[in-house]
Write a protein that holds these residues in place. Sequence first.
Motif, short mmCIF file in Angstrom:
data_model
loop_
_atom_site.label_atom_id
_atom_site.label_comp_id
_atom_site.label_asym_id
_atom_site.label_seq_id
_atom_site.Cartn_x
_atom_site.Cartn_y
_atom_site.Cartn_z
N PRO A 18 0.94 -1.25 0.13
CA PRO A 18 0.44 0.19 0.07
C PRO A 18 1.07 1.05 -0.18
O PRO A 18 0.06 2.43 -0.47
N ARG A 19 2.53 0.93 -0.13
CA ARG A 19 2.83 2.68 0.22
C ARG A 19 3.14 2.41 -0.64
O ARG A 19 4.49 1.76 -1.39
N PHE A 20 3.97 3.36 -1.27
CA PHE A 20 4.24 4.14 -2.58
C PHE A 20 5.70 3.99 -2.77
O PHE A 20 6.82 3.34 -2.76
N GLY A 21 6.37 5.10 -1.70
CA GLY A 21 7.41 5.45 -1.80
C GLY A 21 8.08 4.56 -0.56
O GLY A 21 9.32 4.79 -1.16
N ARG A 22 7.47 3.95 0.16
CA ARG A 22 8.12 3.42 1.12
C ARG A 22 8.06 1.50 0.63
O ARG A 22 8.15 1.00 1.91
N CYS A 23 7.82 1.78 -0.20
CA CYS A 23 7.29 -0.10 -0.80
C CYS A 23 7.94 -0.98 -0.53
O CYS A 23 9.47 -0.47 -0.42
N THR A 24 8.25 -2.18 -0.77
CA THR A 24 9.37 -3.10 -0.98
C THR A 24 10.05 -3.19 -2.42
O THR A 24 11.51 -3.16 -1.79
N TYR A 25 9.12 -3.78 -2.91
CA TYR A 25 9.59 -3.54 -4.06
C TYR A 25 8.84 -3.00 -5.43
O TYR A 25 7.84 -2.68 -5.24
N PHE A 26 9.52 -2.51 -6.69
CA PHE A 26 8.93 -1.78 -7.61
C PHE A 26 8.96 -3.84 -8.26
O PHE A 26 9.82 -3.75 -9.13
N ILE A 27 7.72 -3.62 -9.46
CA ILE A 27 7.30 -4.30 -9.97
C ILE A 27 6.62 -3.49 -11.61
O ILE A 27 5.94 -2.50 -11.43
N ILE A 28 7.89 -3.04 -12.40
CA ILE A 28 8.05 -2.65 -13.62
C ILE A 28 6.75 -3.64 -14.41
O ILE A 28 8.15 -4.71 -15.23
N VAL A 29 5.97 -3.57 -15.43
CA VAL A 29 4.87 -4.55 -15.78
C VAL A 29 5.09 -3.85 -17.47
O VAL A 29 4.47 -2.92 -17.69
N ASN A 30 5.71 -4.98 -18.00
CA ASN A 30 4.82 -4.73 -20.11
C ASN A 30 3.82 -4.88 -20.19
O ASN A 30 3.07 -6.31 -19.94
N THR A 31 2.48 -4.48 -20.27
CA THR A 31 1.39 -4.50 -20.35
C THR A 31 0.81 -5.37 -21.04
O THR A 31 0.19 -5.95 -21.77
N ASP A 32 1.63 -5.17 -22.27
CA ASP A 32 1.06 -5.73 -23.71
C ASP A 32 1.13 -7.41 -24.47
O ASP A 32 0.63 -7.69 -24.55
N ASP A 33 2.83 -7.86 -23.18
CA ASP A 33 2.96 -9.11 -23.13
C ASP A 33 2.41 -9.11 -21.71
O ASP A 33 3.09 -10.93 -21.68
N MET A 34 2.62 -8.24 -20.45
CA MET A 34 2.73 -9.07 -19.34
C MET A 34 4.59 -9.91 -18.71
O MET A 34 4.22 -9.92 -17.60
N ASN A 35 5.85 -9.22 -19.75
CA ASN A 35 6.62 -9.53 -19.05
C ASN A 35 7.18 -8.41 -17.74
O ASN A 35 6.07 -7.11 -18.36
N PHE A 36 7.89 -8.48 -16.89
CA PHE A 36 7.93 -7.89 -15.69
C PHE A 36 9.37 -8.28 -15.51
O PHE A 36 10.34 -9.17 -15.80
N GLU A 37 9.77 -6.84 -14.64
CA GLU A 37 11.28 -7.17 -14.16
C GLU A 37 10.75 -6.15 -12.24
O GLU A 37 9.61 -5.58 -12.09
N ALA A 38 11.48 -7.48 -11.28
CA ALA A 38 11.51 -6.77 -9.54
C ALA A 38 12.65 -6.21 -9.70
O ALA A 38 13.77 -6.82 -9.70
N PHE A 39 12.31 -4.41 -9.22
CA PHE A 39 13.63 -4.23 -8.40
C PHE A 39 13.57 -3.98 -6.61
O PHE A 39 12.04 -3.03 -6.08
N ASP A 40 14.67 -3.55 -6.52
CA ASP A 40 14.63 -3.68 -4.80
C ASP A 40 14.10 -2.04 -4.47
O ASP A 40 14.45 -0.80 -5.20
N ASN A 41 13.27 -1.10 -3.62
CA ASN A 41 13.41 -0.36 -3.34
C ASN A 41 14.18 0.26 -2.46
O ASN A 41 14.32 0.34 -1.17
N GLU A 42 15.16 0.80 -2.66
CA GLU A 42 16.41 2.04 -2.26
C GLU A 42 15.84 2.95 -1.28
O GLU A 42 16.53 2.94 -0.61
N ALA A 43 14.59 3.46 -1.79
CA ALA A 43 14.34 4.16 -1.05
C ALA A 43 13.34 3.91 0.43
O ALA A 43 12.94 4.98 1.11
N ILE A 44 13.57 3.19 0.38
CA ILE A 44 12.10 2.12 1.64
C ILE A 44 12.57 3.12 3.25
O ILE A 44 11.93 2.84 4.15
N ALA A 45 14.24 3.06 3.07
CA ALA A 45 14.42 3.14 5.00
C ALA A 45 14.99 5.21 4.94
O ALA A 45 15.49 5.82 5.47
N LEU A 46 14.72 5.32 3.92
CA LEU A 46 15.11 6.69 3.74
C LEU A 46 13.93 7.70 5.24
O LEU A 46 12.93 7.02 4.83
N GLY A 47 14.58 9.20 5.42
CA GLY A 47 13.78 9.81 6.32
C GLY A 47 12.80 10.39 5.96
O GLY A 47 11.84 10.96 6.74
#
Length: 204
Positions: A18-47
């Motif tokens: 439910p958190r955007f800025g401090r989510c655990t991961y971002f999943i980038i999805v291509n809506t044409d074929d549903m291929n995706f990449e998952a990335f750690d959210n490096e901003a999760i610990a920012l004050g």
Amino acid sequence: MKVAVSSSGTNLDSQIDPRFGRCTYFIIVNTDDMNFEAFDNEAIALGGGAGIQSSQFVVSKGAEAVITGNVGPNAVQTLSTAGVEIFLGQTGSVREAVERYRKGDIKPQGSPNVYNHYGLGGEASGMGRMSGMGRSMGMGRGMGKGMGRCMAFGMGASGPIPPDFSKTASLSREEELKQLKDQANDLLGQIQTLQARIKDLEKK
């Protein structure tokens, strides 16, 4: 087309974070074929500044839309400036949310639905959410320096605490100026959030 989804895991069956800025991961999805990449959210610990950094990250990955639960004013401004559509209030799995997006079952929203710093500390449980109930509590920023900021949550508080500039005496001119600008931006974001909620309630 690429969409960025805030996720609690690294695959399409993971639940939306439910958190955007401090989510655990971002999943980038291509809506044409549903291929995706998952990335750690490096901003999760920012004050501070997590929403801005997360927004810049998804933009750098070519996302044209964001699907999440909650977004604060700073993230909304950054994403909107980059032309990224924002779809809020989403729950369930990443796959389900993307399917809703592909079918046109969800609509973009241009206003934040939480305050800045949502998801940090106690706010992760939802205390920082805009509920439209007019509750507020003064909460100091910058290790006790500067003025209080208004947050959703509190019992019987009458509103934001007025500025106490005596606490900024130890700051340099540049530090105090930056702090005051940050606080002014927070308050402006809160006003925009309140105004958006008022408009929503007036439509019902």
